[in-house]
Each structure stands twice: as C-alpha cells, then as structure tokens.
Design an enzyme around this catalytic site. Structure first.
Site, PDB file in Angstrom:
ATOM      1  N   ASP A 115     -12.029   1.250   3.582  1.00  0.00           N
ATOM      2  CA  ASP A 115     -12.067  -0.213   3.469  1.00  0.00           C
ATOM      3  C   ASP A 115     -13.510  -0.710   3.431  1.00  0.00           C
ATOM      4  OD1 ASP A 115      -9.986  -1.894   2.958  1.00  0.00           O
ATOM      5  OD2 ASP A 115      -9.376  -2.177   5.052  1.00  0.00           O
ATOM      6  N   LYS A 120       0.840  -1.209   0.000  1.00  0.00           N
ATOM      7  CA  LYS A 120       0.000   0.000   0.000  1.00  0.00           C
ATOM      8  C   LYS A 120       0.873   1.258   0.000  1.00  0.00           C
ATOM      9  CE  LYS A 120      -3.625  -2.596   2.248  1.00  0.00           C
ATOM     10  NZ  LYS A 120      -4.120  -3.142   3.507  1.00  0.00           N
ATOM     11  N   GLN A 125      -5.648  -2.397   9.704  1.00  0.00           N
ATOM     12  CA  GLN A 125      -5.066  -3.555   9.022  1.00  0.00           C
ATOM     13  C   GLN A 125      -5.525  -4.841   9.714  1.00  0.00           C
ATOM     14  OE1 GLN A 125      -3.108  -3.352   6.187  1.00  0.00           O
ATOM     15  NE2 GLN A 125      -3.255  -5.581   6.130  1.00  0.00           N
TER      16      GLN A 125
END
Ligand code: NAD
Length: 290
Positions: A115, A48, A92
């Site tokens: 997300d 990322k 994460q």
C-alpha cells in the site's frame, strides 16, 4: 467527452496479471489486516478478494473486532512479516477506534508494503526512488491516465484534497512524472480559479458535487477520486437504494471537459489493480527476479 473507464482497464490488465502470476510459479499472497468491521471496509475487501481470485493470487484476511489493541495488531503484523508465504501486507483503513494508525502502518516490513504507506515507501516517493511502493490510489490514478495516453509531463495538474492517503501522495507521484502541481484544500481562497487553469484536475475530497461547472474548463481531463454514498432516487413508495457518487457533478461538467472518470467505475477499480501490481512486484523482488 471521453469516459475514463476503469472497469475496462481492470479487465484488460487482469489478463496480463494472470499470466504474470502463472510465470511467477507460485501463488502471490496478500494479507489484509482488518480492525473493526464497517460495511464500507467489507466492500473494499470483497473487491480485493474478487480481483485476487481473477488473477490467481490469494488473500489472507486477518480480522479483528472493534476492541482490538494496537499491540495485538502489531503482534499479528510481525507474524505476517516473518511468514515467507506472505508477499504483501496491507492494513485496511480506516482502522478501529483504539488503534494507533501510524504505529501499525509503520510495522509492515518495507519489502511487503504494497500500500506504500510506510515511512520507507513515502520517502522513496519523496525522492523519486523506485525502491519503495507507490501508494495504490496515486498509482491507480496514473494507470488510468496512462491507459488513455493522457500526457502528464509538462502539464498543469490541480489536485483538490491533501490527505496523505490520496492528495499529497498523488501530488508527489505527478511531480515525479514532471507535471506542475497545485494542491488545493479547504483553505484555498479561490478554488474555481485554481482548478480551471489545470490541464488535469484530480478531486479527492469526499463531498458530492463539490466540483461543478464553475470549476472546470474546456479541454480538461478530470479524475474523480471521491466515493460518497447518497440516498439515491426515491421511486414512489419504494425505499431509495443507496447510490455511490463522486466529488464532481458529472452531469454538469461532462459537456465542458475533454475527459472524465465516472464514479463508480473510474479510479476505484484502478486502486485495486495498482495494489495487485504492487503485490506482484513485491513477490518478484522477494524471489530476486526484479
Ligand atoms: P480525507 O477526509 O482524509 O481528506 C479530504 C481532503 O479534502 C482534505 O485534505 C481537506 O482539506 C480537503 N477538503 C475538504 N473540504 C474541502 C473543500 N470544501 N474544498 C477543498 N478541499 C476540501 O479524505 P481522503 O482519504 O483523501 O479521501 C477523499 C475521497 O476519496 C473520499 O471520498 C474517499 O472515499 C475517496 N477515496 C477513493 C479511493 C478510490 O480508490 N477511488 C481511495 C481512497 C479514497
């Protein structure tokens, strides 16, 4: 057989995203909240960060040790929610042992939920309402198919795996694109029968070689989401290098199906791309240009 190459798409789309970032007039910034430090998570975060650099976006990494509490993470997410220089926030996954995953995911401000895993975004997905963000993996799978002009509307889609992160959210994303969706899981009685009848087969389980010749049929498009680390080939006295493979036995099915995504280099790069498309959308919404 057509190879659904995610790396090529990522390179092409990176050019578009770079100019979109330039037009924005400021550096869109993604905060990544990391709890614990598994090797896998570090690799995903590095991918990322690399893509962010390529397109001119920034990543602020907020890292905690394995013993962090839910309250400490919540405090940090609230700080990031309130910081106008942060446009998107992701936690994460997987989170470390003591963290209440749902509580921390839910703490992310819906306007920064790139997300797509807050209740707000999930409800938007359920209702096919564009207000939320589509979860990055589901969006990435669609980006991959759209790039290769695979028709989704009216098609039979079989998805193997029903996790919230991939299977269920991908199922909803396909439904929203007017596909007829079958979701298979570990209790599905006759998996080959369910998967063979599909025009598009998406596999997201986490078991190498779960899908073989008996699960596919000619003309199918196969999307392999799985990421499994195998021991790799042992050469003479050398220690085998770990090898990343998907859930589909690529060699066994490649001569049967019409198209297939490789692992690595298929859905993985698409998920990163989708995340940054969401970040850009978040930034535009925040400054009122969308
Ligand atoms: P998960 O463990 O949460 O879910 C696995 C699902 O597979 C479950 O719904 C389970 O019912 C189903 N399943 C297990 N055994 C089965 C069987 N024998 N037959 C049919 N279904 C079975 O995993 P997840 O988070 O959904 O991830 C799945 C895979 O996708 C993993 O390999 C993960 O690393 C990978 N992944 C890849 C990306 C990417 O960007 N490429 C993103 C997320 C996850």
């Amino acid at each position: 057989m057509l190879l659904l190459d995610g790396k090529i798409i990522r390179e092409t789309k990176a050019v578009e995203l770079r100019s979109a970032v330039r037009e924005l007039g400021f550096t869109p910034t993604l905060a990544i909240v990391q709890t614990g430090s598994s090797g896998r998570s570090r690799e995903y975060i590095a991918a990322k960060q690399k893509f962010a650099e390529e397109i001119g976006a920034a990543v602020e990494l907020v890292g905690f040790g394995n013993d962090v509490s839910t309250d400490e993470v919540l405090y940090e997410i609230q700080r990031l929610n309130a910081d106008p220089s942060i446009n998107g926030i992701i936690v994460q996954l997987p989170v470390s042992r003591d963290i209440d995953r749902r509580v921390v995911l839910e703490a992310v401000d819906p306007s920064k939920d790139v997300d797509g895993l807050t209740a707000h975004s999930l409800r938007s997905l359920l209702e096919n309402d564009p207000q939320g963000f589509v979860p990055a993996t589901a969006k990435g799978i669609l980006l991959l198919l759209d790039y290769y002009h695979v028709v989704i509307e009216g098609k039979q889609v079989a998805i193997v795996g029903r996790s919230l992160l991939v299977g269920k959210t991908a199922a909803l994303a396909f439904l929203n694109r007017n596909a007829t969706v079958t979701v298979c899981h570990r209790f599905t009685n006759d998996l080959p029968q369910a998967t063979k009848q599909a025009d598009i087969l998406v596999v997201a389980v986490g078991k190498s070689n779960l899908v073989g010749r008996e699960h596919v049929s000619p003309g199918q498009v196969v999307v392999d989401v799985g990421i499994n680390v195998s021991d790799g080939e042992k050469l003479a006295e050398e220690i085998p290098a770990p090898r990343v493979v998907g859930d589909v036995d690529f060699a066994a099915v490649k001569d049967i199906v019409a198209a297939i995504s490789p692992v690595p280099g298929g859905v993985g790069p698409m998920t990163v791309l989708a995340l940054f498309e969401n970040l850009l959308e978040a930034a535009r919404r925040q400054i009122g240009t969308l």
